[in-house]
Design an enzyme around this catalytic site. Sequence first.
Site, PDB file in Angstrom:
ATOM      1  N   CYS A  35       0.797  -1.112  -0.040  1.00 18.01           N
ATOM      2  CA  CYS A  35       0.101   0.100   0.008  1.00 18.01           C
ATOM      3  C   CYS A  35       0.824   1.168  -0.007  1.00 18.01           C
ATOM      4  O   CYS A  35       0.729   2.301  -0.690  1.00 18.01           O
ATOM      5  CB  CYS A  35      -1.102  -0.034   1.436  1.00 18.01           C
ATOM      6  SG  CYS A  35      -0.142  -0.448   2.762  1.00 18.01           S
ATOM      7  N   HIS A  50      -3.163   6.341   4.453  1.00 16.62           N
ATOM      8  CA  HIS A  50      -1.772   6.446   4.914  1.00 16.62           C
ATOM      9  C   HIS A  50      -1.330   7.760   4.279  1.00 16.62           C
ATOM     10  O   HIS A  50      -1.699   8.289   3.243  1.00 16.62           O
ATOM     11  CB  HIS A  50      -1.009   5.552   3.983  1.00 16.62           C
ATOM     12  CG  HIS A  50      -0.902   3.973   4.345  1.00 16.62           C
ATOM     13  ND1 HIS A  50      -1.535   3.922   5.764  1.00 16.62           N
ATOM     14  CD2 HIS A  50      -0.523   3.083   4.109  1.00 16.62           C
ATOM     15  CE1 HIS A  50      -1.408   2.518   5.910  1.00 16.62           C
ATOM     16  NE2 HIS A  50      -0.766   1.971   5.071  1.00 16.62           N
TER      17      HIS A  50
END
Lengths: 330, 330
Positions: free
Chosen positions: A127, A240
């Site tokens: 990710c 994130h």
Amino acid sequence: MSYKVGIMGATGAVGREIIEVLHDRNFPVEELRLFASERSAGKTIDTPFGAITIENADMADYSQLNIAFFAISGDWSKENADKATSAGCYVIDNSSAFRYDDEVPLVVPEINADAIGDSKLIANPNCTTAIAAIPLYALHKEYGLKKVIISTYQATSGAGAAGMSELTEETKNYLEGKEVKNKVFTYPIAFNTIPHIDSFQENDYTREEMKVVWETRKIFSEPDIPISCTCVRIPTMRVHGESIVIETERPIDAVDAKKLLGQVEGVELKDDIENNIYPMPLNATKKYDVEVGRIRQNLVFGDHGLEFFVCGDQILKGAALNAVQIAEKL
Amino acid sequence: MSYKVGIMGATGAVGREIIEVLHDRNFPVEELRLFASERSAGKTIDTPFGAITIENADMADYSQLNIAFFAISGDWSKENADKATSAGCYVIDNSSAFRYDDEVPLVVPEINADAIGDSKLIANPNCTTAIAAIPLYALHKEYGLKKVIISTYQATSGAGAAGMSELTEETKNYLEGKEVKNKVFTYPIAFNTIPHIDSFQENDYTREEMKVVWETRKIFSEPDIPISCTCVRIPTMRVHGESIVIETERPIDAVDAKKLLGQVEGVELKDDIENNIYPMPLNATKKYDVEVGRIRQNLVFGDHGLEFFVCGDQILKGAALNAVQIAEKL
């Protein structure tokens, strides 16, 4: 043409999101079958494709599937990928099992869809890599990346649904003055930051940090770009953030770079500081595009340096969305 | 010898902590007087020095004080500093009002106590600067800093007691499904990250980011060191984290650097990755020393590069402790 699609790990955070993304993007699904561990098999779950009963992933008959998304674990992927591809089924693997295998393409569709070639097995990147790669590649093509320095602000969803639940539970207990117990993370994450994700490597970086180095180089087909990364878990849910500084081969101007990034597929420019517009988990949650902002000339590298901040939904561009985008290219 | 000490802004997060630190470090207090806004004047608060009634800071008679800690606001400091020093009272100012004034020493006692000279007015650095400066200066003396790149993980205490209360309130409301309203910060901070602290400058950096650049250079007496910083607010209470990458003039070895940092006054080495020991707000809260760890050879700058993570209590080394340490040097 439409496809028989299987999701292995359909009860996890990424698996569940893949179902939503397939539906949302009108992926041509002829039949959707959901698989998970033996424990979950037999349960029926509601999906936009109707109610579907979970099957035991270990018993899957891949000759009945055209495409299988693997979202269980690296070990499980290693044990089952060959079985699937031998039966003629495409495998899009969300784990790190095959990412560093020279024979297996590692793909961010906006960047290197052509790397898929005729491979039946395609790896989905980490990710943190996928989120940074989108703006970085656009800058690389235009200016040439000479150095990349990243510090991350990673959400608890990186550890799946259990990670998010742990943050919620710990936070409640903390606020009620009760004992805070951690299971998923090495320490309590509520109101804390943990500069440790995945295992430590010989060079004292973590595996999560090295994934960004290894995977970015592979996706860009640039095996030597100097990249370093510090990965930090913070108490957020599913987006994130990444603070990124680059040095470029050719002179770079922040105004030009901003224009360029505004035109990149997969990027939503959030860069209007006069109106307090910049990337944040608050806005980037459940969004397909990666938010990019705080774009400015870096003070250390001067006219060859740029600094910016990105936020991307870890479960979407960081996992489920990218996996479905790969399937769309098959 | 002992001193008549005044704390201007004694009801704020930093003011309250100065009282504790004075007591904890056995500062020779002959008399402690507490001052705040007119609104708070007349209230009595319990302190380790006994119950003390708050006085109106605007009416303070500085001829009755030897040392005054200023912790109200930059504007208030500007209006009152001259009055205090003219009356013969030392002023240790926690605001940014005088930090960039060439005539006013900006002091981290472990680094440049000698800069105090015979000045009656001494500026206390920004919290983010003070925390990073301790390890950075030790590395600078030994290896020479050539480039410094910082990304911060800043706690809500940077906005005082109100910042911490806002995080608590917002978090409760979020978990109960109620509306989350922000006042202190530009956006809700619960489960969010905000890459914006203090006002934006002409170069698109924030003032908080530039403070680190300006103040580090001044404290080190190195006006040209290239430094860049991205400052990010995260949902933690009172410890700032900082991810730091440096390039050095002379070759640097991570093992040697770790040994060096372990001997630095004001540093607690938290660097034992085999046992999951690294800096974290969880441990650094209410601690005087700055925690330093995750020390490793930086992959981008190679044998001239180091990467590490620091955590320091924003209210202590970032404010109250450093202020009292300055007083100890007078």
